[in-house]
Design an enzyme around this catalytic site. Sequence first.
Site, PDB file in Angstrom:
ATOM      1  N   LYS A   9      50.869  13.408 -55.485  1.00  0.00           N
ATOM      2  CA  LYS A   9      51.876  12.361 -55.294  1.00  0.00           C
ATOM      3  C   LYS A   9      53.207  12.687 -55.995  1.00  0.00           C
ATOM      4  O   LYS A   9      53.258  13.563 -56.864  1.00  0.00           O
ATOM      5  CB  LYS A   9      51.301  11.024 -55.792  1.00  0.00           C
ATOM      6  CG  LYS A   9      50.150  10.501 -54.919  1.00  0.00           C
ATOM      7  CD  LYS A   9      49.699   9.103 -55.372  1.00  0.00           C
ATOM      8  CE  LYS A   9      48.588   8.562 -54.485  1.00  0.00           C
ATOM      9  NZ  LYS A   9      48.153   7.191 -54.901  1.00  0.00           N
ATOM     10  N   TYR A  49      49.371   3.955 -45.363  1.00  0.00           N
ATOM     11  CA  TYR A  49      48.763   2.934 -46.221  1.00  0.00           C
ATOM     12  C   TYR A  49      48.677   1.567 -45.519  1.00  0.00           C
ATOM     13  O   TYR A  49      48.633   0.528 -46.186  1.00  0.00           O
ATOM     14  CB  TYR A  49      49.539   2.806 -47.532  1.00  0.00           C
ATOM     15  CG  TYR A  49      49.181   3.864 -48.567  1.00  0.00           C
ATOM     16  CD1 TYR A  49      47.874   3.969 -49.061  1.00  0.00           C
ATOM     17  CD2 TYR A  49      50.129   4.737 -49.084  1.00  0.00           C
ATOM     18  CE1 TYR A  49      47.533   4.923 -50.023  1.00  0.00           C
ATOM     19  CE2 TYR A  49      49.794   5.687 -50.044  1.00  0.00           C
ATOM     20  CZ  TYR A  49      48.498   5.775 -50.505  1.00  0.00           C
ATOM     21  OH  TYR A  49      48.163   6.715 -51.467  1.00  0.00           O
ATOM     22  N   ASN A 112      49.761   7.339 -59.787  1.00  0.00           N
ATOM     23  CA  ASN A 112      48.467   7.902 -60.196  1.00  0.00           C
ATOM     24  C   ASN A 112      48.179   9.308 -59.682  1.00  0.00           C
ATOM     25  O   ASN A 112      47.020   9.685 -59.512  1.00  0.00           O
ATOM     26  CB  ASN A 112      47.328   6.919 -59.878  1.00  0.00           C
ATOM     27  CG  ASN A 112      47.206   6.639 -58.391  1.00  0.00           C
ATOM     28  OD1 ASN A 112      47.960   7.184 -57.590  1.00  0.00           O
ATOM     29  ND2 ASN A 112      46.241   5.815 -58.030  1.00  0.00           N
ATOM     30  N   HIS A 115      46.099  11.450 -54.231  1.00  0.00           N
ATOM     31  CA  HIS A 115      45.393  10.658 -53.217  1.00  0.00           C
ATOM     32  C   HIS A 115      44.229  11.470 -52.700  1.00  0.00           C
ATOM     33  O   HIS A 115      44.311  12.684 -52.594  1.00  0.00           O
ATOM     34  CB  HIS A 115      46.298  10.317 -52.026  1.00  0.00           C
ATOM     35  CG  HIS A 115      45.511   9.917 -50.805  1.00  0.00           C
ATOM     36  ND1 HIS A 115      44.962   8.663 -50.672  1.00  0.00           N
ATOM     37  CD2 HIS A 115      45.116  10.627 -49.717  1.00  0.00           C
ATOM     38  CE1 HIS A 115      44.284   8.621 -49.524  1.00  0.00           C
ATOM     39  NE2 HIS A 115      44.368   9.799 -48.928  1.00  0.00           N
ATOM     40  N   GLU A 126      43.104  11.120 -41.480  1.00  0.00           N
ATOM     41  CA  GLU A 126      44.282  11.429 -42.295  1.00  0.00           C
ATOM     42  C   GLU A 126      44.729  12.875 -42.093  1.00  0.00           C
ATOM     43  O   GLU A 126      45.937  13.161 -42.073  1.00  0.00           O
ATOM     44  CB  GLU A 126      43.981  11.114 -43.767  1.00  0.00           C
ATOM     45  CG  GLU A 126      43.793   9.616 -43.976  1.00  0.00           C
ATOM     46  CD  GLU A 126      43.364   9.222 -45.390  1.00  0.00           C
ATOM     47  OE1 GLU A 126      43.219  10.100 -46.265  1.00  0.00           O
ATOM     48  OE2 GLU A 126      43.184   8.009 -45.609  1.00  0.00           O
TER      49      GLU A 126
HETATM   50  P1  ATP Z   1      44.441   6.535 -52.854  1.00  0.00           P
HETATM   51  O1  ATP Z   1      44.172   5.812 -51.543  1.00  0.00           O
HETATM   52  O2  ATP Z   1      45.912   6.737 -53.154  1.00  0.00           O
HETATM   53  O3  ATP Z   1      43.654   7.805 -52.956  1.00  0.00           O
HETATM   54  P2  ATP Z   1      42.508   4.912 -54.147  1.00  0.00           P
HETATM   55  O4  ATP Z   1      41.708   5.107 -52.905  1.00  0.00           O
HETATM   56  O5  ATP Z   1      41.902   5.335 -55.442  1.00  0.00           O
HETATM   57  O6  ATP Z   1      43.903   5.640 -54.049  1.00  0.00           O
HETATM   58  P3  ATP Z   1      43.338   2.367 -53.088  1.00  0.00           P
HETATM   59  O7  ATP Z   1      42.640   1.108 -53.389  1.00  0.00           O
HETATM   60  O8  ATP Z   1      43.168   3.003 -51.747  1.00  0.00           O
HETATM   61  O9  ATP Z   1      42.966   3.402 -54.256  1.00  0.00           O
HETATM   62  O10 ATP Z   1      44.887   2.122 -53.359  1.00  0.00           O
HETATM   63  C1  ATP Z   1      45.868   3.000 -52.811  1.00  0.00           C
HETATM   64  C2  ATP Z   1      46.951   3.224 -53.813  1.00  0.00           C
HETATM   65  O11 ATP Z   1      47.657   2.002 -53.994  1.00  0.00           O
HETATM   66  C3  ATP Z   1      46.478   3.590 -55.214  1.00  0.00           C
HETATM   67  O12 ATP Z   1      46.253   4.968 -55.373  1.00  0.00           O
HETATM   68  C4  ATP Z   1      47.636   3.137 -56.064  1.00  0.00           C
HETATM   69  O13 ATP Z   1      48.681   4.108 -56.035  1.00  0.00           O
HETATM   70  C5  ATP Z   1      48.092   1.885 -55.341  1.00  0.00           C
HETATM   71  N1  ATP Z   1      47.478   0.702 -55.927  1.00  0.00           N
HETATM   72  C6  ATP Z   1      46.228   0.237 -55.715  1.00  0.00           C
HETATM   73  N2  ATP Z   1      45.998  -0.880 -56.418  1.00  0.00           N
HETATM   74  C7  ATP Z   1      47.150  -1.131 -57.096  1.00  0.00           C
HETATM   75  C8  ATP Z   1      47.569  -2.134 -57.995  1.00  0.00           C
HETATM   76  N3  ATP Z   1      46.747  -3.135 -58.361  1.00  0.00           N
HETATM   77  N4  ATP Z   1      48.822  -2.067 -58.485  1.00  0.00           N
HETATM   78  C9  ATP Z   1      49.659  -1.073 -58.133  1.00  0.00           C
HETATM   79  N5  ATP Z   1      49.330  -0.077 -57.280  1.00  0.00           N
HETATM   80  C10 ATP Z   1      48.093  -0.112 -56.768  1.00  0.00           C
HETATM   81 MG    MG Z   2      42.459   4.764 -50.974  1.00  0.00          MG
END
Ligand code: ATP
Ligand code: MG
Length: 137
Positions: A9, A49, A112, A115, A126
């Site tokens: 990211k 997303y 974070n 992804h 994807e």
């Molecule tokens: P990713 O899809 O990016 O791999 P993930 O699967 O671990 O991450 P998801 O629940 O799919 O988590 O959320 C997608 C992304 O949205 C997260 O990686 C984070 O960057 C953001 N995100 C999720 N929850 C929050 C939150 N509570 N506050 C801020 N950002 C969030």
């Molecule tokens: Mg995710």
Amino acid sequence: MSLTFGIIKPDAVAAGNAGKILALIEANGFKLRAVRMTKLAKDEAEGFYAVHQGKPFFEGLVEFMTSGPCILLCLEKENAFAEWRKLMGATNPANADEGTIRKLFAESIGKNAAHGSDSEENAAIELAWFFRAYELA
Ligand code: ATP
Ligand code: MG
């Protein structure tokens, strides 16, 4: 062997951690099948997303994902999607295990570092969203 999709990211690229993350990926037995640096357009990030549309963090997420260059990855390993999720660590770096990418390089649940697709089915979707078939052949 299976394939999964990942992103280094914008926060990790901006912080100069992309090379370290690529090295960790290889050290953990993944083969790099395709790698492309790009800057996501707003509609690409929104579409990618779309499952999070309407959530309170959605706008911030799209803004962050389009804030600078990122690196798109096709990774190959046995059980690739689960193995890559394991190496990334928990979504919130505060909960991520030692040695994981998010523990090492993420600053917050929003920024974070990485992804990873969350199922084999989503990995295929994807990968097709971001790579041409010939790039994965
Ligand atoms: P990713 O899809 O990016 O791999 P993930 O699967 O671990 O991450 P998801 O629940 O799919 O988590 O959320 C997608 C992304 O949205 C997260 O990686 C984070 O960057 C953001 N995100 C999720 N929850 C929050 C939150 N509570 N506050 C801020 N950002 C969030
Ligand atoms: Mg995710």
